[in-house]
Design a protein around this motif. Structure first.
Motif, PDB file in Angstrom:
ATOM      1  N   MET A 196      -6.444   0.279  18.490  1.00 13.89           N
ATOM      2  CA  MET A 196      -6.245   1.523  19.236  1.00 13.89           C
ATOM      3  C   MET A 196      -5.936   2.683  18.299  1.00 13.89           C
ATOM      4  N   LEU A 244      -5.834   9.246  25.488  1.00 13.26           N
ATOM      5  CA  LEU A 244      -6.292   9.684  26.805  1.00 13.26           C
ATOM      6  C   LEU A 244      -6.437  11.201  26.869  1.00 13.26           C
ATOM      7  N   ASP A 293     -16.219   5.917  26.138  1.00 12.61           N
ATOM      8  CA  ASP A 293     -15.488   4.745  26.621  1.00 12.61           C
ATOM      9  C   ASP A 293     -16.222   3.448  26.272  1.00 12.61           C
ATOM     10  N   TYR A 307      -6.642  -2.296  27.464  1.00 15.30           N
ATOM     11  CA  TYR A 307      -6.781  -2.141  26.011  1.00 15.30           C
ATOM     12  C   TYR A 307      -5.393  -2.031  25.374  1.00 15.30           C
ATOM     13  N   CYS A 352     -11.791  -2.850  21.600  1.00 16.01           N
ATOM     14  CA  CYS A 352     -10.867  -3.525  22.515  1.00 16.01           C
ATOM     15  C   CYS A 352     -11.075  -5.037  22.474  1.00 16.01           C
ATOM     16  N   TYR A 408      -1.305   6.062  22.778  1.00 14.43           N
ATOM     17  CA  TYR A 408      -2.082   5.860  24.005  1.00 14.43           C
ATOM     18  C   TYR A 408      -2.225   7.172  24.773  1.00 14.43           C
ATOM     19  N   GLN A 460     -15.578   2.253  22.836  1.00 13.27           N
ATOM     20  CA  GLN A 460     -14.267   1.659  22.583  1.00 13.27           C
ATOM     21  C   GLN A 460     -14.215   0.179  22.967  1.00 13.27           C
ATOM     22  N   ALA A 497      -2.931   6.848  32.903  1.00 14.61           N
ATOM     23  CA  ALA A 497      -4.371   6.990  32.674  1.00 14.61           C
ATOM     24  C   ALA A 497      -5.056   7.653  33.859  1.00 14.61           C
ATOM     25  N   TYR A 512      -8.326   1.355  29.860  1.00 14.01           N
ATOM     26  CA  TYR A 512      -7.417   1.741  28.778  1.00 14.01           C
ATOM     27  C   TYR A 512      -6.048   1.073  28.861  1.00 14.01           C
ATOM     28  N   ARG A 546      -9.781  11.960  24.577  1.00 12.87           N
ATOM     29  CA  ARG A 546     -11.072  11.284  24.818  1.00 12.87           C
ATOM     30  C   ARG A 546     -12.074  12.244  25.453  1.00 12.87           C
TER      31      ARG A 546
END
Length: 411
Positions: free
Chosen positions: A307, A376, A386, A138, A393, A372, A389, A122, A135, A379
């Motif tokens: 997710m 990333l 963010d 999450y 989450c 995932y 989200q 990330a 993230y 996004r």
């Protein structure tokens, strides 16, 4: 203060890497306290340790039946029916400790390593800040992963290892360490064979570091990257051939459950019903007055693994924005990741079962490290995305805690 170039190349600061594992450890401690399934408790579902012990005693089969385990029966002998890589990991421990290996503790360690890797991934894509912590949390707390990490049972132990190994493969591909990346991927395939589908994602990540090179020259100069995967693949095929006379057969075909099934282990006839089950809603039980999320097979996929919904939103926004950095690249992941996720989902739904006893649609967790990565990559680089989200989450985190505790306690 490090520059963004340094952050993207080397990853997060040491402090950032430790925060996420500490958060996961606290949550896991709470779960252990509520279920009583502490990581040092004896594991009765220890197929991988039994297999490693059999190897150390010079035999490929287990030598006897263990009725509480899923064992393949072939020519009157009993074999572990799962891919063998977890037994590779356990071999030295079995040699020292016997079959009472601390599988749940190993699963916890793998999870802590995995979330640290998720922070590194990330940080390279989002910078070293709160987003690169949010993230990964999450990923581990807001999906159904906690249920898998909670025990070392044979069905779940391989999945936690696979999850971490996939993240390791992505992490090393970001660094252009192709040999390590592909070796970690091959290890993951030896835990959960369907992740073989995601090899193109790793190849695309590695190509970014030498996009100007012609593909044939790029391949020729990096043939040594294949050494680890080839050795591992050869070991899997050798074991399969010696045990079942088929280098591609890990043993599940010879489970009594699938031998009795009219359509075998995989069939298109399972697909329509299983696709419907992916969108099965919780239901209200008037007798108990409770809302029921079924712990057999699967329930609404975006509810237990939100997710998927976050990544879908990011993907649509990325498509609609048509940003040059994402849409115009010849080697973009914008098409490959969704395509491979769909293929993975369809093949999983062609399986005789969707995971049986579980919380969190565990078959579909195998693909989440790559989902995932896609989230990333796609996004929007602003805090509004963010922040949006966070409710998803929190929904996933709340249900994951409740689902894990309730399922293991049979509430």
């Amino acid at each position: 203060m490090r520059s963004m170039h340094e952050v993207r190349k080397y990853g997060p600061s040491l402090g950032s890497v430790w925060i996420a594992p500490c958060c996961l450890l606290v949550v896991m401690f709470c779960l252990y306290a509520f279920t009583g399934l502490w990581p040092w408790h004896e594991n009765f579902y220890n197929s991988y340790s039994l297999q490693a012990d059999a190897w150390l005693h010079g035999r490929l089969d287990l030598g006897q039946d263990y009725p509480w385990l899923e064992l393949a029966i072939y020519q009157g002998r009993y074999y572990v029916s799962f891919p063998p890589f977890p037994s590779y990991i356990l071999l030295p421990l079995v040699a020292i400790m016997g079959v009472s290996t601390p599988d749940a503790l190993l699963s916890l360690i793998a999870s802590l390593v995995g979330i640290a890797l998720a922070v590194r991934i990330a940080t390279r894509l989002c910078g070293d800040g709160p987003v690169s912590l949010f993230y990964p949390l999450y990923l581990y707390l807001g999906t159904g992963y906690l249920f898998l990490a909670h025990t070392g049972w044979v069905w779940f132990f391989a999945q936690t290892l696979c999850f971490t190994l996939c993240l390791a493969a992505i992490d090393q591909a970001q660094l252009n360490h192709g040999g390590w990346s592909l070796t970690f991927w091959a290890c993951a395939v030896g835990c959960r064979p369907l992740v073989v589908l995601f090899l193109p994602v790793l190849i695309l990540l590695l190509r970014r570091h030498a996009a100007e090179e012609h593909i044939p020259a790029w391949i020729c100069r990096r043939l040594y990257w294949a050494v680890g995967p080839v050795i591992l693949a050869a070991s899997y095929m050798l074991l399969n051939g010696l045990r079942f006379g088929n280098i591609l057969e890990f043993g599940h075909t010879y489970l009594p459950e699938f031998m009795r099934a009219e359509h075998g282990q995989f069939s298109l006839t399972y697909l329509p019903e299983h696709l419907r089950m992916l969108f099965r809603l919780p239901y209200y039980d008037p007798e108990s007055g409770r809302l029921i999320i079924d712990s057999v097979e699967t329930t609404l996929l975006p509810l237990e693994n939100p997710m998927y919904l976050s990544a879908l939103i990011a993907w649509f926004l990325s498509i609609s924005a048509r940003r040059k950095s994402t849409f115009g690249s010849r080697y973009t992941l914008l098409i490959w990741i969704p395509l491979l996720l769909i293929i993975h989902m369809l093949i999983s739904c062609m399986h005789r079962t969707l995971g049986a006893f579980q919380y969190g649609n565990r078959y579909f967790l195998d693909a989440i490290p790559f989902l995932y990565l896609g989230l990333l990559e796609w996004r929007r680089s602003d805090t509004r995305f963010d922040i949006l989200q966070m409710p998803l989450c929190m929904l996933g985190f709340t249900l994951s805690i409740l689902g894990t505790v309730c399922t293991y306690n049979a509430w």
